[in-house]
Design a protein around this motif. Structure first.
Motif, short mmCIF file in Angstrom:
data_model
loop_
_atom_site.label_atom_id
_atom_site.label_comp_id
_atom_site.label_asym_id
_atom_site.label_seq_id
_atom_site.Cartn_x
_atom_site.Cartn_y
_atom_site.Cartn_z
N THR A 84 0.84 -1.20 0.00
CA THR A 84 0.00 0.00 0.00
C THR A 84 0.87 1.24 0.00
N GLN A 102 -8.50 0.64 -1.01
CA GLN A 102 -8.66 -0.71 -0.48
C GLN A 102 -10.12 -1.00 -0.11
N ASP A 138 -5.76 -1.08 -4.95
CA ASP A 138 -5.25 -1.64 -3.71
C ASP A 138 -6.17 -2.74 -3.21
N GLU A 139 -5.79 -3.98 -3.42
CA GLU A 139 -6.60 -5.12 -3.03
C GLU A 139 -8.07 -4.89 -3.31
MG LIG Z 1 -2.38 -2.55 2.08
#
Ligand SMILES: [Mg+2]
Ligand SMILES: Nc1ncnc2c1ncn2[C@@H]1O[C@H](COP(=O)(O)OP(=O)(O)OP(=O)(O)O)[C@@H](O)[C@H]1O
Lengths: 358, 351, 277
Positions: A44, A83, A159-160
Motif C-alpha cells: 500500500t 482498499q 489496492d486489493e
Molecule cells: Mg495494504
C-alpha cells in the motif's frame, strides 16, 4: 518506449520504520502489473508513493518520464482505487463517477457522455441514481473502478480491490477486471497478497517482502523460476532443501544434504562451495512403489500423510535424512499410497532449482 | 441597599448551597434561623457573637435586588426568618401582606433609632420594619478625568456637558433609580405618577443614552475603579469601598435631589420562627453591634447611638453624609404608575 | 417469562416528566392565570395578547439575529477547530478536546468577567492594540455593545458546537478526502463537497444547540452588553423579577420562545433526516 511508471531506489520511512527500501520498478504502458506480498510488506505504501499521497525519502518516481516536481496527487495522471473503495457515501453512483470530470471542468455534455460510457463499460447502467450503501460489494467495486477510469488516466492503481468480496464473486471479478484492462489499455498497478490472483491476472508481478522487491517477472517466471527462497515459498507450494553445493558432470550440479545427494539441472544461483537452498514443486515429484528409471533423483521413503484436495492429493513422504517431501498426485491415477506404505519418490534434475536464501 | 458584588446567578447558586447547608444541619440540634440579606451587608463576626450569646445559629443567604428578594419570598414561603427590604419594597410587601407585624415587647433597642428615620412614609409607625442601614444614590467620578463634575442631575443628564465622557458613563440597572434621577433633573418628584412627567423623563434619557456605556447595579464600582467608566450613577457604600482601590474616585450628592434609601430589618409573615427573628433584630440594634456593622459596610447606620462609637474618620467619608435639608428624597411605591415606569424603561432598552 | 418493555421506558418518562413536562405545565398554567401578586387564580388569554406589543417584537427580532450571529461565530471557529483536533494523533486528540471543554467545567461567570477585563475601555485588548499602534483614538468601544455580546456568547457556547461537529468528524473516513484529491479536487473543493456534506448532521445539531441557548441567554447580554441590549431572556427574567411583576406575560413569552424553538428543531430534524436519506 518510456515506462508508464518508473521507480528508482525509492525508500520511505513511516513511524520510524523503513517501510519501503530501495525499490526499483519499471512498469510498461498498458501493462497489468501486480505488487504481491504478505500483509505489511509495504504494498500500500508503494502505491501511495506512486499516487503522490506520500513523498519518497530517497529515490525518484517518474510517471511517463516526468518527475512529480511539487505537484500534488491530483495533478498526476494516476488514479487510485482504494482498499475499501472510498466511495463518497452522500453522492449517487452518477455523482461519484462524474466527480473527477467535474474537477477537470469538462463541459456538461461531455461529462454526461463519458459517465454513461464508463457505466456501460462496467455494467452499471440503471444504477446511476443509487447511493453506495444501496449497492452490493461487487457493484461498489465497479463504481470505484469507473470513478478511477473515467478521467482517462495513464495509470490506475488498485489496492486489493477484490479483498472484500466472497470467493465466487472474486473469481468473476478477476476475469472482468482483466478484460476491462485489456479493453481500455490503461496501465494497472494491482496490489494483492493473494498469489493465485496475481498469477491469474498479471502480465508481470513484483514480489515484495519487508519493503523490498525480491523478484520481478511474468507469472511463469515467478512460479517456475523463483530466485529466492521467499519467492519460491510464497508463490504456490514447494519443497525446500538446504545443503552444500558439489560440482557434478554435464551441466548438473549436486547438492549434498545430510548424506543424501540431489541433482539440480534447472539452473538458478550457484557460486562454488557454499550453503545453498534448492526448491522443487510438489507437482514435479512422483511417488510409487517402484519408480521407472530416467529420474535423476530417486529416494526410498515412507508415506507419513496423505491429504485429499478434491482434484488432487498431497502425499507427504519421509526420506532417508528425515526430511518430509510433499508430492502432488492427481486423483484418478492408478496407485494411491496410504500412510505407512514404503514408497519411492523421485523427480527430474531439470525440475529442481537453486535459490538464494534472501 | 443593592450592594451586589455578585449577580443574580451566583446569588441563586449561593442560595442553593445555603439550602443544602440547611438540609445538612437538620440533624444538628442547635436552633437556626435564616437571614436573607444583601451581599456584604453584615459583618459575619456579629453573627458569631449572636450565636455565642443565644445559641441560635444564623444561616445567611444573599440576594442582589429587591425584586429578587420579593420573588424568592413569593416562591419559597417559610424559607426566611429575617429579611432586609429597602424602603419602597417594605411598602410593597406591606401592601401584599408579606410581612409579620413586629412585637415591640421583644424589641428593646428601637429607642436608638435616629429621628430622621422615624415616621418614614413607607412604614410610618414601624409596624413591620426597623430601619437598619441607609445610603444614598449619587454621582461618582474620577477626579483626574472629570475636571468639572456635574453637581446636579440636570447637569449630569445634559448631553453636551457630558459628551466628553461618551461611552464611559454608567447608570444603575434599575428603572426607579434612573427614571427617578431624570425626573429630579426635570424638577419633578422621583415618585411622580404623572404620565407626562414620566414620559418627559424617558425622553431626557433617550437623548442621553448614546453616551451611556452600560446599565449596571452589580459591578459599577469595579468598572469605575478600573477606569473603564469615569462618570457614573452609583450607591454610596460601594463607592466608598472602591476608593481603597482607586484614589481618584470622588462621590457627590446631586443638589437637585439625592435619593436616600433605607434598608430595613423585617420578618416575613411566613416565618415559623418569629420569636427568634425578633431576638436577632434586637441584637443588631445594640449600639456597639450597629457600630461594628458600619465600619464593615461603610453604610450609615439608622442607629443614632451607634454613630457615637464609629471611628470619626469613617463617618466623614462622603458616602456617609446625609443630604442637606431639602435635598433628600425617598423612593416610594408608585402603585399603578409602576407599569408606566416599566413601560418607559423598556422602550428605552428595546430601542 | 413475560417481558415488560414499558418498565424500561419508565426512568426516561419520569425524567422527561420531572424536568421538562412538569416545568412546562407550570409555565402554561401561569401563562393563563391572572396577573396578581405575583399571580392570581384565574383563566384568560390576555397574557398572549400582550405578547404582540410593539416593544416585544424588536426584542425577539434582536434575540434572533444575535443568536444567529453567535451561532455562525461558533461554527466559523468550531468547525476548523474540530478539524484540527480530529487530525491530531489519537493521544493528543483527547487533550485538545478537553481543552476546548474547559469553559464548561470552569465557572463561566468568572470567565465572562475575564472577558470584560479584556474588552473594556483601557482593557487588555486596547492596551495591546495601543502598543502595536493599532488603536483608533476613540478606542474600540467593544465592551457593552452587541459585538461584545456575540463574542461572549461564542466563547461560552463554543463547546456545544465542537462536541457534535467533532463527533461527526471522528466518524468521517478521511480517506475520502484523499480520494477527492486523487480525482483532482483542491483542498477547498474537497472540504466543501466531501467533508462538509458528511459532517452536516453534526453541524445542524451544533447550530441547534448553540442557537437555542444563545437565543434565551440573559447573563451575557447583561454582563457584556451593559444591559442596554435586551434579549428575550432578559425580558422574561424582568417580567418575573422586576417590578411591576407580570408573571403571566413572562410565562407567555417563555412559551412563545419554546414554541418558536420547537419549530426550529422540527425544521432541522427534517433537514437532518433528509440528509441521512
Ligand atoms: Mg495494504
Ligand atoms: N502511517 C504509518 N505510520 C507508521 N507505520 C506505517 C504507516 N503506514 C504503514 N505503516 C507500516 O508500514 C508497513 C507497511 O504497510 P503497508 O500498508 O504498505 O502494508 P501492505 O503491504 O499494504 O499490507 P496489507 O496487505 O495488510 O494492506 C506496515 O508494517 C505498517 O504497519
Amino acid at each position: 518506449m518510456v515506462p508508464a511508471v518508473e521507480l528508482t531506489g525509492v525508500g520511505k520511512e513511516l513511524g520510524g520504520q523503513k517501510v519501503v527500501r530501495g525499490v526499483d520498478l519499471s512498469i510498461r504502458e498498458g501493462e497489468f502489473f501486480s505488487l504481491l506480498g504478505p500483509s505489511g510488506c509495504g504494498k500500500t505504501t508503494t502505491l501511495r508513493l506512486i499516487a503522490g499521497f506520500e513523498t519518497p525519502d530517497e529515490g525518484a518516481i517518474r510517471i511517463r518520464g516526468r518527475g512529480p516536481g511539487r505537484r500534488p496527487a491530483f495533478a498526476r495522471e494516476v488514479n487510485l482505487v482504494f482498499q475499501n473503495y472510498a466511495l463518497f457515501p452522500h453522492m449517487t453512483v452518477w455523482a461519484n463517477v462524474a466527480f473527477g470530470l467535474e474537477m477537470e471542468r469538462r463541459p456538461k455534455e461531455e461529462i454526461r457522455r463519458e459517465v454513461e460510457a464508463i457505466l456501460a463499460l462496467v455494467r452499471l447502467e440503471g444504477l446511476e441514481g443509487r447511493y453506495p450503501r444501496q449497492l452490493s460489494g461487487g457493484q461498489q467495486q465497479r463504481v470505484a473502478l469507473a470513478r478511477a477510469l473515467v478521467t482517462d488516466p495513464a495509470v490506475v492503481l488498485l489496492d486489493e480491490p477484490l479483498g472484500a468480496l466472497d470467493l465466487k464473486l472474486r473469481k468473476d471479478m478477476q476475469i472482468e477486471l482483466k478484460a476491462l484492462q485489456r479493453r481500455t489499455g490503461v496501465t494497472f498497478i494491482y496490489v494483492t497478497h493473494d498469489q493465485e490472483e496475481a498469477l491469474a491476472m498479471s502480465d508481470r508481478i513484483a514480489v515484495m517482502h519487508e519493503g523490498r522487491v525480491l523478484q520481478v517477472g511474468t507469472p511463469e517466471e515467478i512460479y517456475e523460476r523463483p530466485q529466492t527462497r521467499f519467492v519460491a515459498h510464497f508463490i504456490g507450494e514447494t519443497n525446500l532443501l538446504e545443503g552444500r553445493l558439489r560440482p557434478g558432470g554435464n551441466g548438473v550440479v549436486e547438492v549434498e544434504s545430510d548424506g543424501l545427494a540431489f541433482a539440480v539441472g534447472g539452473g538458478g544461483r550457484s557460486s562454488g562451495d557454499e550453503q545453498v537452498i534448492l526448491t522443487v514443486r510438489p507437482e514435479h515429484l512422483v511417488v510409487g512403489r517402484r519408480l521407472n528409471g530416467g529420474l535423476e533423483n530417486r529416494f526410498a521413503g515412507e508415506v507419513v500423510a496423505s491429504a485429499y484436495h478434491g482434484s488432487e492429493r498431497m502425499v507427504h513422504v519421509r526420506i532417508g535424512n528425515g526430511v518430509v517431501l510433499r508430492s502432488r498426485v492427481p486423483n484418478g491415477s492408478a496407485e494411491l499410497p496410504d500412510p505407512g506404505d514404503a514408497v519411492e519418490v523421485g523427480w527430474p534434475a531439470a525440475a529442481a532449482r537453486l535459490v538464494s536464501p534472501d | 441597599m443593592k450592594n451586589p458584588h455578585l449577580p443574580r446567578f451566583t446569588a441563586a447558586v449561593l442560595l442553593l448551597a445555603a439550602g443544602l447547608l440547611l438540609a445538612a444541619c437538620a440533624g444538628d440540634r442547635r436552633e437556626t434561623i435564616s437571614l436573607f440579606i444583601w451581599d456584604d451587608f453584615i459583618d459575619p463576626d456579629v453573627l458569631t457573637q449572636f450565636e455565642d450569646e443565644t445559641g441560635i445559629r444564623v444561616i445567611v443567604s444573599n440576594y442582589s435586588s429587591n425584586e429578587d428578594l420579593l420573588a424568592k419570598l413569593q416562591v419559597s414561603p417559610g424559607q426566611y426568618d429575617v429579611i432586609v427590604p429597602s424602603d419602597y419594597m417594605v411598602q410593597i410587601m406591606r401592601r401584599m401582606e408579606l410581612l409579620a407585624p413586629l412585637d415591640y415587647g421583644l424589641l428593646t433597642t428601637v429607642e436608638h433609632i435616629d429621628e430622621r428615620f422615624q415616621g418614614l412614609p413607607y412604614d410610618p409607625e414601624m409596624d413591620h420594619s426597623v430601619p437598619y442601614l441607609w445610603g444614598t444614590t449619587g454621582i461618582a467620578y474620577l477626579e483626574n478625568v472629570v475636571t468639572d463634575p456635574p453637581r446636579t442631575w440636570r447637569e449630569f443628564f445634559d448631553p453636551d456637558r457630558s459628551a466628553p465622557y461618551r461611552g464611559r458613563i454608567s447608570l444603575l440597572d434599575d428603572s426607579r433609580e434612573v427614571l427617578g434621577a431624570a425626573l429630579m433633573a426635570l424638577g419633578h418628584s422621583p415618585n411622580s405618577r404623572d404620565e407626562a412627567e414620566i414620559r418627559a423623563a424617558g425622553e431626557l434619557l433617550r437623548a442621553f443614552l448614546p453616551l451611556v456605556a452600560k446599565f449596571d447595579s452589580d459591578a459599577f464600582e469595579d468598572s469605575l475603579a478600573a477606569e473603564s467608566t469615569v462618570l457614573i450613577q452609583g450607591w454610596s457604600g460601594e463607592i466608598t469601598l472602591a476608593k481603597d482601590e482607586n484614589e481618584e474616585i470622588r462621590y457627590l450628592l446631586p443638589q437637585d435631589g439625592t435619593v436616600v434609601f433605607v434598608d430595613n430589618l423585617a420578618i416575613p409573615a411566613s416565618s415559623r420562627k418569629i420569636e427568634q427573628a425578633h431576638l436577632l433584630i434586637d441584637f443588631l440594634g445594640r449600639p456597639e453591634i450597629a457600630a461594628q456593622i458600619v465600619e464593615f459596610t461603610y453604610f450609615g447606620s439608622a442607629n443614632a447611638s451607634a454613630n457615637e462609637r464609629v471611628d470619626p474618620e469613617v463617618l466623614e467619608a462622603p458616602g456617609l453624609q446625609y443630604p442637606p435639608p431639602g435635598v433628600a428624597r425617598y423612593l416610594e411605591d408608585v402603585e399603578e404608575a409602576a407599569d408606566l415606569y416599566e413601560r418607559v424603561w423598556l422602550e428605552l432598552k428595546s430601542r | 417469562m413475560r417481558s415488560r418493555p414499558w418498565l424500561l421506558l419508565l426512568p426516561g418518562l419520569l425524567w422527561l416528566g420531572a424536568f421538562f413536562l412538569l416545568p412546562l405545565a407550570i409555565i402554561a398554567v401561569v401563562a393563563v392565570a391572572d396577573r396578581g401578586a405575583p399571580v392570581a387564580w384565574g383563566f384568560g388569554w390576555s397574557a398572549f395578547g400582550r405578547l404582540w406589543d410593539p416593544l416585544v417584537v424588536p426584542v425577539l427580532w434582536r434575540s434572533a439575529w444575535i443568536a444567529a450571529a453567535a451561532t455562525l461565530g461558533c461554527l466559523a471557529i468550531g468547525y476548523p477547530l474540530s478539524y484540527f483536533i480530529v487530525r491530531r494523533p489519537k493521544r493528543s486528540r483527547r487533550l485538545w478536546y478537553f481543552l476546548v471543554l474547559i469553559p464548561l467545567a470552569a465557572n463561566s461567570l468568572v470567565l465572562l468577567y475575564a472577558w470584560t477585563t479584556i474588552l473594556r475601555p483601557a482593557g487588555l485588548l486596547e492596551n495591546l492594540a495601543g502598543r502595536l499602534g493599532l488603536l483608533p483614538e476613540a478606542g474600540f468601544g467593544l465592551l457593552w455593545s452587541p459585538p461584545a455580546i456575540i463574542i461572549g456568547l461564542v466563547y461560552w457556547y463554543l463547546p456545544f458546537m465542537v462536541y457534535p461537529v467533532y463527533a461527526s468528524m471522528e466518524r468521517f473516513d478521511f480517506r475520502l478526502l484523499e480520494a477527492a484529491a486523487d480525482l483532482g479536487a483542491g483542498v477547498r473543493t474537497s472540504v466543501v463537497r466531501v467533508l462538509w456534506p458528511q459532517t452536516l448532521p453534526g453541524v445542524v445539531t451544533g447550530c441547534l444547540l448553540v442557537y437555542m441557548q444563545t437565543f434565551c441567554s440573559f447573563v451575557v447580554p447583561d454582563l457584556l452588553g451593559g444591559a442596554k441590549t435586551l434579549m428575550v431572556g432578559n425580558l422574561i427574567q424582568q417580567r418575573f423579577l422586576s417590578l411591576p411583576q407580570d408573571w403571566p406575560l413572562g410565562a407567555a413569552l417563555a412559551l412563545a420562545v419554546v414554541a418558536a424553538l420547537a419549530v426550529v428543531v422540527w425544521i432541522s430534524m427534517r433537514v437532518q433526516s433528509r440528509l441521512e436519506g
